[in-house]
Design an enzyme around this catalytic site. Structure first.
Site, PDB file in Angstrom:
ATOM      1  N   SER A 141       0.828  -1.199   0.000  1.00  0.00           N
ATOM      2  CA  SER A 141       0.000   0.000   0.000  1.00  0.00           C
ATOM      3  C   SER A 141       0.870   1.259   0.000  1.00  0.00           C
ATOM      4  CB  SER A 141      -0.962  -0.052   1.194  1.00  0.00           C
ATOM      5  OG  SER A 141      -2.025   0.858   1.036  1.00  0.00           O
ATOM      6  N   ASP A 267      -9.878  -3.906  -5.881  1.00  0.00           N
ATOM      7  CA  ASP A 267      -9.383  -3.119  -4.751  1.00  0.00           C
ATOM      8  C   ASP A 267      -9.984  -1.722  -4.817  1.00  0.00           C
ATOM      9  OD1 ASP A 267      -7.980  -1.644  -2.871  1.00  0.00           O
ATOM     10  OD2 ASP A 267      -6.061  -2.627  -3.287  1.00  0.00           O
ATOM     11  N   HIS A 296      -7.948  -5.270  -0.786  1.00  0.00           N
ATOM     12  CA  HIS A 296      -6.778  -4.450  -0.457  1.00  0.00           C
ATOM     13  C   HIS A 296      -5.890  -5.220   0.512  1.00  0.00           C
ATOM     14  CE1 HIS A 296      -4.520  -0.740  -0.399  1.00  0.00           C
ATOM     15  NE2 HIS A 296      -4.411  -0.844   0.919  1.00  0.00           N
TER      16      HIS A 296
END
Length: 321
Positions: A141, A267, A296
């Site tokens: 991320s 996502d 995610h």
């Protein structure tokens, strides 16, 4: 044209974006690696804590793992990735970005999605010991965006860096922020906002006069937090300037080592252009894999390891030979 057709087939339950994302973040049980903490003193007087986990025997290969927003080495995705790399003969340096190791950092600034100078210092420190001849990078991320930015900046990379994998990376920070603020993501954005505001209140106590309780209380979104604190505390004019100068999309064209970006199509944290097929088609070093499911930082399977963990080890081993 390294756009990869994914082999990930999500179990039926985990084809749901919310179930995959929430289970991976809050419910997945992962054995804690035997971490040993090292404090890295930074050039500006601050520090970061690195949690080390070694594979059996004497090794000359190490992978650096970077966590996401409000994460740490204690997150299940970091521990799972650590365990899988250890099983495959890699030592692991799980980095806690500034202020993320359970102790507030010394400076008013903290961490952000573009703080590649911190990663540069971590790499230099690890290689300074002359133990490792091969080094790899994995970022999740926010940490994935940071890692991609580092790799594509105008610098000479250490020869020891053999490969990298970014997972669920918001390569366009502003457009991904807009996605995160959509109604279906309210539960996630609200959680981030609440956690970040608590951190800012602690920072206000340590650095009186830099930021006020009233300013923090007025923040209702991630954008307002980045505009009040993240951007300005790290030398940007504000949130938009921070997003524009730190987004990995600006740097991916210049990546020159084998790098995989693994982003799930479902996502909902990520903008569509965070999975840039055109950049992959025009850079032989940049590989893009976009499975239909995964959520995610999910990519769960009917076994202990996630697909992301298996894929990261497979990709890096292939290019580290």
């Amino acid at each position: 044209m390294p756009v990869i057709e994914s082999t990930y087939k999500a179990p039926l339950l985990f084809r749901n974006y919310h179930i995959s994302t929430i289970y991976a973040s809050a419910l997945r049980k992962v054995p804690r690696p035997p971490f040993k903490r090292e404090r890295l003193e930074l050039e500006d007087g601050d520090f970061m804590d690195i949690d080390w986990s070694s594979a059996p025997g004497k090794n000359t290969r190490v992978v650096i793992i970077l966590h996401g927003l409000e994460g740490s080495s204690n997150r299940p995705y970091v521990m799972g990735m650590t365990n899988h790399f250890n099983k495959n003969g890699w030592d692991v340096a799980a980095v806690n970005l500034r202020g993320c190791s359970g102790e507030m950092n010394r400076l008013y600034r903290s961490y952000n999605a573009g703080a590649s100078e911190d990663l540069e210092q971590v790499i230099a420190h690890i290689l300074d010991g002359n133990i490792y001849s091969e080094l790899a990078l994995t970022g999740f991320s926010l940490g994935g965006n940071l890692m991609l930015k580092y790799l594509g900046e105008d610098r000479k990379l250490p020869k020891e860096i053999k490969g990298a994998v970014a997972i669920s990376a918001p390569c366009d920070l502003y457009k991904s922020l807009l996605k995160l603020q959509e109604p279906q993501n309210f539960i996630y954005s609200r959680r981030f906002v609440n956690k970040l505001k608590k951190q800012l209140l602690l920072r206000e106590q340590k650095f009186p006069g830099q930021i006020s309780t009233e300013e923090i209380a007025s923040c209702r979104s991630l954008y307002s937090i980045d505009d009040l604190y993240t951007g300005k505390a790290h030398g940007f004019e504000g949130a938009r300037d921070y997003y524009e100068k730190s987004s990995a999309l600006n740097f991916i064209p210049n990546i020159k080592i084998p790098t995989l970006l693994l982003n799930a199509t479902n996502d909902a944290f990520l903008s569509r252009n965070s999975s840039p097929e055109g950049l992959a088609q025009n850079n032989r070093h940049f590989y893009l894999e976009t499975p239909k499911h995964g959520g995610h930082v999910g990519f769960l399977q009917n076994k202990e390891e996630t697909y992301a963990e298996e894929r990261a080890v497979e990709f890096i081993n292939k290019h580290a030979r």
